[in-house]
Write an enzyme that holds these catalytic residues in place. Sequence first.
Site, PDB file in Angstrom:
ATOM      1  N   GLU A  20     -12.609 -10.193  -4.136  1.00 46.85           N
ATOM      2  CA  GLU A  20     -11.538 -11.191  -4.072  1.00 46.85           C
ATOM      3  C   GLU A  20     -10.224 -10.419  -3.995  1.00 46.85           C
ATOM      4  O   GLU A  20      -9.672 -10.001  -5.011  1.00 46.85           O
ATOM      5  CB  GLU A  20     -11.565 -12.096  -5.320  1.00 46.85           C
TER       6      GLU A  20
ATOM      7  N   CYS B  88      -2.889 -14.457  -5.977  1.00 43.86           N
ATOM      8  CA  CYS B  88      -3.501 -14.161  -4.676  1.00 43.86           C
ATOM      9  C   CYS B  88      -3.392 -15.370  -3.754  1.00 43.86           C
ATOM     10  O   CYS B  88      -3.436 -15.229  -2.526  1.00 43.86           O
ATOM     11  CB  CYS B  88      -4.952 -13.727  -4.848  1.00 43.86           C
TER      12      CYS B  88
ATOM     13  N   GLY C  36     -10.012  -2.955  -2.759  1.00 44.77           N
ATOM     14  CA  GLY C  36     -11.248  -3.494  -2.230  1.00 44.77           C
ATOM     15  C   GLY C  36     -11.945  -2.564  -1.267  1.00 44.77           C
ATOM     16  O   GLY C  36     -13.180  -2.480  -1.246  1.00 44.77           O
TER      17      GLY C  36
ATOM     18  N   GLY D 271      -8.460  -7.775  -6.798  1.00 43.98           N
ATOM     19  CA  GLY D 271      -7.317  -6.874  -6.731  1.00 43.98           C
ATOM     20  C   GLY D 271      -6.770  -6.779  -5.324  1.00 43.98           C
ATOM     21  O   GLY D 271      -6.950  -7.682  -4.502  1.00 43.98           O
ATOM     22  N   SER D 272      -6.153  -5.670  -5.035  1.00 39.85           N
ATOM     23  CA  SER D 272      -5.522  -5.469  -3.735  1.00 39.85           C
ATOM     24  C   SER D 272      -6.558  -5.140  -2.668  1.00 39.85           C
ATOM     25  O   SER D 272      -7.693  -4.741  -2.972  1.00 39.85           O
ATOM     26  CB  SER D 272      -4.515  -4.318  -3.818  1.00 39.85           C
TER      27      SER D 272
END
Length: 518
Positions: free
Chosen positions: A260, A294, A243, A238-239
């Site tokens: 990630e 991403c 994170g 995610g963002s």
Amino acid sequence: MHDFLKTLGIQDSNPGGFHGEWIGSGPQLDVVSPINNEKIASVTQVTEAEYDAIVDRAHAAFLKWRTVPAPQRGELIRQLGVKLREVKEELGALVTLEMGKIRAEGEGEVQEMIDICDFACGLSRQLYGLTMHSERPSHRMYEQWHPLGVVGVISAFNFPVAVWSWNCAIAAVCGDSTLWKPASKTPLTAIACNKIAAEVCQANGVDPAIFSLVVGKGSTVGERLLHDKRIPLVSATGSCQMGYRVGEVVGKRLGRTILELGGNNAIIVTPTANMDMAIRAILFGAVGTAGQRCTSTRRIIVHASIKDELVSRLVKGYESVPIGDPLKEGVLMGPLVTHDAVTDMQNALERIKSEGGKILYGGDQLDGPDFPGGHYVKPCIAEAKNEFAIVQEETFAPILYIISYGNAGSKPEAAVDEIDEAIRYHNEVPQGLSSAIFATNVLESERFLAHTGSDCGIANVNIGTSGAEIGGAFGGEKETGGGRESGSDAWKAYMRRQTNTINWSTELPLAQGIKFGD
């Protein structure tokens, strides 16, 4: 309802929890397609009490699954890959309908699932430990790897099935069970995948709770997952903002994480680059999935001597990109996932101009009968400086920044000495996921791959930033989180290492030559 939804077992209303049985009595979640903003189906989310029951069952399934020999675990995953092959077209279509990426990318994502199942099957016979020489006579020392437990998988909307498979296939052959919390924008693909996995488990007499599912709010179910000591590893995609929260909460309880997170990926284009290859790579990297990967290409760091040519050719390429319904043949760019994503893009464009940048192409919101729902935009090319605040951030939209380096009058042989400036620009962002350079000069390429070159987890030469293969470990550095999934030795994150020493003598010598008594 589309026929492929029925094939995948998706109904008008679907329970959002699975622990061997389907449950869910919480709030209803209506799932809409970004293609036309129309409802696809609904999901009944799990309550916190149901979450606890699902985790208990997932842990119980793990206790049995860990005793199954690893090659047998690999056989189950091989069969999962076979089943995915049978529904590749249908599941790919659901990815497109629910997320908005084009059909080729939707089916490509399912192919990633198939590939990781093949990889994991082979891996199940290669969970190797090392043998070390002991300093003590008549001793043998080695290490082995044991199953870890329940692995929590938090996936993002942009890869609604592939990221789960990277985790669950590897975790399963390592002897772990998984608890999947998908993005609220794309729960139907998760339900379809869990139905497929459960069918394979049941055919093999395996507790299907080794693949468990919770669809619920991040503020309730998500937070319980992060705090849950029954889950020793949380793999989250995610963002960067998300994170930080995952790392803080899981780290505080001394749990493990695979993070990630965001990317701000750049391609350096040097004067020696094959321009035809570079243009194709940039188009796919920046426009594919409407800039919602991403690994999407966000920045082009191009030598000043070839900047005008590159921009001219890119604009022509952007003008030729078919935009529209991603379920239709020939379309290369579909919608952004939500109206909020469109708003974020428009706000970013205003910031580019306010900071002194220039819009070179696109950025408009598209409307009319060919663009229902209000989620369609023209991909944007903008001239910018690397130090702009907006360039330092990741805007999850098709915005491509053009940043020049070097002197316009430099000849190719002299421009080699200017590559350090390009690499400095490349590394001067908080994120560090994927990177690339287009150059036919070996000095430039090797400089980019050296210790002092790209600071990203992925660095490519003469290919773009997107399209990573499952055989290599996937992940990045800095605010990207430092995690690794998929290939290489990423499997070690899903197991616990144990060092073993066996004394096969009748003496008891101590290490370091220590004498303790007679």
